[in-house]
Design an enzyme around this catalytic site. Sequence first.
Site, PDB file in Angstrom:
ATOM      1  N   ALA A  23       0.874  -1.147  -0.074  1.00 48.73           N
ATOM      2  CA  ALA A  23       0.046   0.040  -0.011  1.00 48.73           C
ATOM      3  C   ALA A  23       0.853   1.507   0.121  1.00 48.73           C
ATOM      4  O   ALA A  23       0.746   2.122  -0.655  1.00 48.73           O
ATOM      5  CB  ALA A  23      -0.977  -0.097   1.203  1.00 48.73           C
ATOM      6  N   LYS A  85      -2.094 -14.897 -14.315  1.00 44.17           N
ATOM      7  CA  LYS A  85      -3.164 -15.615 -13.764  1.00 44.17           C
ATOM      8  C   LYS A  85      -4.512 -15.121 -14.665  1.00 44.17           C
ATOM      9  O   LYS A  85      -4.762 -13.885 -14.933  1.00 44.17           O
ATOM     10  CB  LYS A  85      -3.469 -14.644 -12.295  1.00 44.17           C
ATOM     11  CG  LYS A  85      -4.937 -15.195 -11.733  1.00 44.17           C
ATOM     12  CD  LYS A  85      -5.168 -14.175 -10.428  1.00 44.17           C
ATOM     13  CE  LYS A  85      -6.371 -14.492  -9.863  1.00 44.17           C
ATOM     14  NZ  LYS A  85      -6.751 -13.989  -8.545  1.00 44.17           N
TER      15      LYS A  85
END
Length: 501
Positions: A23, A85
């Site tokens: 973050a 992915k």
Amino acid sequence: MHATAASAQAPIRRVVIAGGGTAGWMAAAALSRTLGKVLDVTLVESDEIGTIGVGEATIPTLMTFHRLLGIGEQAFMAQTQGTIKLGINFESWRDVGRDYFHSFGLTGTDHWTAGFQHFWMRGRERGLAGAYDDYCLELKAAMHGRFAHLPKRKLNYAYHLDASLYARFLRRFSEDNGARRVEGTIEDVLTDPATGFITGLQLGNGTRVDGDFFIDCTGFRALLIEKTLGVGFEDWSHWLFNDRAFAVPTATVRDAVPYTRSIAGDAGWQWRIPLQHRVGNGIVYSSRYIEDDQARDTLLSSIEGAPLREPFPVRFRPGQRERCWERNCVALGLSASFIEPLESTTIHLIQRGIIHLMQTFPRTLSQPDIDQYNMRMADELQHARDFVILHFKVTDRQDTPYWRDCRAMAIPDSLRHRIDLFRETGRVFHVPTELFAENSWIQVMMGQGIHPLQYHRSADLMGDTELKGFLDGISGDVERTLRQLPPHMDYVRSYAPAAVS
């Protein structure tokens, strides 16, 4: 608390980010890259508080973030041991032994009056259609372990990455763009007694870091937004029962598949996230239904490959901050919210918080900006929350008390409407700005066992011959394109082999 008139006139020049990790360094990267010429960006973190990088799964929106910042894909994947992915395989979620796949791709071709699912449902009724999976390239590619960048057909994909390596990658990027890192542990958060605004961070080594605007990336501790500014937390544990996890990285024993595995268990679920050189494993569970030692043993008994460290525990509370922006502080990441990583929303929600901040970044503080930011983030979080709750509520599993209680729980009215609408009509309620598109809701709702009672009348306009040709054309194109794709890891090794650290 509203911004005071005096504080609202103070120009923002110094931005201080409290905490590193994913973050903190995502925020530093965005601010330094876009506003570094007009802002002083400082990040405070301690080497004693490391980022635990066992592997993290993302969703396709991360590519947008990288594109906005000019981050090259090959360098990023190489530095983070990244793999591709294409979606998530949900194992034993509908019932024990019954799996389904949530892909990032589009399934079939929609008509402007009705989605593809309506034509597929009529085709199934007439014996003309194959499995819903047959009409999605990303899903078929994932199941066959294949991937490539094709010149004429773009696959929708995301990444598996090492979170600690990603933070390190973003740190270099941020510092190259002018951000400054200060080492130290935050001992005190200083405030103006007249306004309550944060003025600085006092570090354990005696350093004081002053600022005009602060970003709280201190994780579950929420040192700024909660402990200093007193913003409360809305608890969602009555909908999301899981409150603990264990995570452990293991040595790889086979080539990485291009999808995340989510394996439902007796009192929660397990993840497997394959990187280039290791696999991230974890178990997420409810302490009301299983003891910690039993959860840890369940994880260790199911992994493949040698553990690379002892499993480490994580305790959490699902929910959202009552306000993500208070006074001159914005909370990002775990300081702002936590939704278990079932649908890989963690990094996305950090990214959305940053993008909303960048779009409204004030020259001086403005209460309407603050209110608008808080409303937008609340909407983002609640949409993601409902999507995750869906997996637990709509299931045929009744084999353990955990699953029986999940089936019986009351759910938010917003989710109940989505479920009822799809079950009755086959249509999907979708807000244009929300994260999960219609096909995501369709795949999960049908995967979990919801079968619509009717399809749209547009599907009746095709005769059997025309409908069969329409469906076969789509599935045939998927099969032809699939044959062009090489094995996933063969492609990754040639495209972005892991960098030697």
